[in-house]
Design a protein around this motif. Structure first.
Motif, mmCIF file in Angstrom:
data_model
loop_
_atom_site.group_PDB
_atom_site.id
_atom_site.type_symbol
_atom_site.label_atom_id
_atom_site.label_comp_id
_atom_site.label_asym_id
_atom_site.label_seq_id
_atom_site.Cartn_x
_atom_site.Cartn_y
_atom_site.Cartn_z
ATOM 1 N N ALA A 142 0.834 -1.210 0.000
ATOM 2 C CA ALA A 142 0.000 0.000 0.000
ATOM 3 C C ALA A 142 0.864 1.253 0.000
ATOM 4 C CB ALA A 142 -0.921 0.022 1.215
ATOM 5 N N GLY A 147 -1.651 3.092 4.139
ATOM 6 C CA GLY A 147 -2.128 1.714 4.109
ATOM 7 C C GLY A 147 -3.580 1.611 3.668
ATOM 8 N N LEU A 148 -4.078 0.407 3.677
ATOM 9 C CA LEU A 148 -5.479 0.140 3.339
ATOM 10 C C LEU A 148 -6.101 -0.748 4.405
ATOM 11 C CD1 LEU A 148 -7.750 0.311 1.044
ATOM 12 C CD2 LEU A 148 -7.001 -2.008 0.477
ATOM 13 N N CYS A 156 -11.562 1.744 0.992
ATOM 14 C CA CYS A 156 -11.286 1.647 2.432
ATOM 15 C C CYS A 156 -12.457 0.983 3.148
ATOM 16 C CB CYS A 156 -11.030 3.033 3.025
ATOM 17 S SG CYS A 156 -9.389 3.699 2.656
ATOM 18 N N ARG A 181 -3.995 -3.905 3.437
ATOM 19 C CA ARG A 181 -2.647 -3.842 2.867
ATOM 20 C C ARG A 181 -1.777 -2.969 3.754
ATOM 21 N NH1 ARG A 181 -2.184 -5.404 -2.635
ATOM 22 N NH2 ARG A 181 -4.210 -6.112 -3.423
ATOM 23 N N GLN A 218 1.958 -0.907 4.420
ATOM 24 C CA GLN A 218 2.659 0.070 3.584
ATOM 25 C C GLN A 218 3.890 -0.542 2.914
ATOM 26 O OE1 GLN A 218 2.049 4.142 5.783
ATOM 27 N NE2 GLN A 218 1.693 2.469 7.190
ATOM 28 N N ASN A 263 -2.486 3.156 -3.694
ATOM 29 C CA ASN A 263 -3.157 4.112 -2.816
ATOM 30 C C ASN A 263 -4.493 3.511 -2.369
ATOM 31 O OD1 ASN A 263 -3.063 6.815 -1.636
ATOM 32 N ND2 ASN A 263 -4.940 7.148 -2.799
ATOM 33 N N ASN A 264 -4.995 3.999 -1.235
ATOM 34 C CA ASN A 264 -6.241 3.404 -0.718
ATOM 35 C C ASN A 264 -7.429 3.656 -1.642
ATOM 36 O OD1 ASN A 264 -7.755 5.910 0.472
ATOM 37 N ND2 ASN A 264 -5.660 6.068 1.235
ATOM 38 N N SER A 317 -7.391 -2.816 -5.538
ATOM 39 C CA SER A 317 -7.336 -3.588 -4.291
ATOM 40 C C SER A 317 -8.496 -4.572 -4.197
ATOM 41 C CB SER A 317 -7.317 -2.658 -3.072
ATOM 42 O OG SER A 317 -8.507 -1.895 -3.028
#
Ligand SMILES: [Zn+2]
Length: 298
Positions: free
Chosen positions: A9, A13-14, A24, A36, A38, A266-267, A272
């Motif tokens: 991430a 993070g996610l 998210c 996820r 970082q 990215n979140n 994702s």
């Protein structure tokens, strides 16, 4: 060469603690299996020596999740020999604080980053009383750094002069952001790790062609992804990350022959979600999404 993807991430993070965007919320609802950490990586070409690329705020949990990175029973001898930093971003450096109680550690980074970690963000001075840390500038273009007694050859790929926000006033000469080409000298196995791509350097096509596997900047799927969720946000490119999709995206630049995985999501990135149309489009383009904990053998 053994590669362990520690985190995939972008910063935050996610899910991100303060974000309720679609991805998210989906990650929160699904649970930790969909989260996820970082972005960071671990690489090894011999049994008892591992090198990290970047040290994220999630370093402790990432190391605990990989048995190969544990000390042998009855010892305090970590197999983590060193860290390569792609840049000086907080998301890639604050994890060094988590490694402070180990034995001697070698940390390699671009010269401008070493300077920033000396003054604007004085991490080097803060860590000094806690153990032996040896800081090394990575060789400039063309030079090779030999790690693990010559078994692992590393070269830096200059990417951009994007400074961390805390060092925006710095006048140090770049590059501030690099990728790394890691090559096992005995077998020629080659990994390319470029988690931040503000632009597509001329030499990247050739480096991708000769690599057996590459992990690339997958921060944003689309150029206007942030603005679609948070009106007024800058574009992906303005934030220092080429998008994956679209006419200026990195997916269209890939050529067959090299396994490519995207990391540093990215979140807001719809990739994702494994069931997303974006994921299907990525697969159709011949690329993959890297997963936390994934092992890649080259
Ligand atoms: Zn979000």
């Amino acid at each position: 060469m053994r590669v362990r993807v520690l985190g995939t991430a972008a910063g935050g993070g996610l899910p991100q603690w303060n974000c309720g965007c679609g991805p998210c919320e989906r990650a929160r609802a699904t649970g930790p299996g969909a989260w996820r950490s970082q972005e960071a990586l671990a690489v090894s070409v011999s049994d008892d020596a591992w090198y990290l690329v970047n040290a994220s705020p999630d370093t402790r949990g990432q190391l605990l999740a990989v048995p190969d990175l544990a000390p042998p029973a009855g010892t305090r001898r970590t197999p983590v020999r060193g860290v390569l930093l792609t840049d000086g971003e907080l998301d890639h450096t604050v994890g060094l604080f988590a490694l402070r109680e180990g034995a001697a550690l070698d940390i390699h980074a671009p010269q401008a980053v070493l300077a920033a970690l000396t003054d604007a963000f004085p991490l080097r001075g803060l860590l000094a009383p806690y153990g032996t840390v040896r800081w090394h500038p990575v060789p400039s273009a063309g030079g090779e750094l030999l790690l693990d007694e010559g078994r692992l050859a590393v070269s830096a790929v200059p990417i951009s002069d994007k400074r961390p926000r805390y060092a925006e006033q710095s006048t140090a000469a770049g590059p501030w952001v690099v990728g790394y080409r890691l090559r096992e000298t005995a077998t020629g196995a080659t990994l390319l790790y470029v988690p931040s791509l503000a632009r597509w350097p001329d030499e990247l096509d050739a480096l991708l062609d000769e690599a057996h596997c590459a992990l690339l900047d997958g921060t944003f799927w689309t150029e206007d992804e942030m603005a679609a969720i948070h009106p007024g946000s800058r574009t992906a490119t303005a934030m220092g990350h080429l998008p994956i999709s679209g006419p200026g995206g990195t997916l269209a630049r890939l050529r067959p022959g090299t396994r490519v995985l995207y990391t540093h999501l990215n979140n807001t990135n719809p990739l994702s979600d494994p069931d997303s149309p974006a994921r299907a489009a990525l697969a159709a383009g011949g690329a993959e999404v890297a997963e936390d904990g994934q092992e890649i053998v080259i």
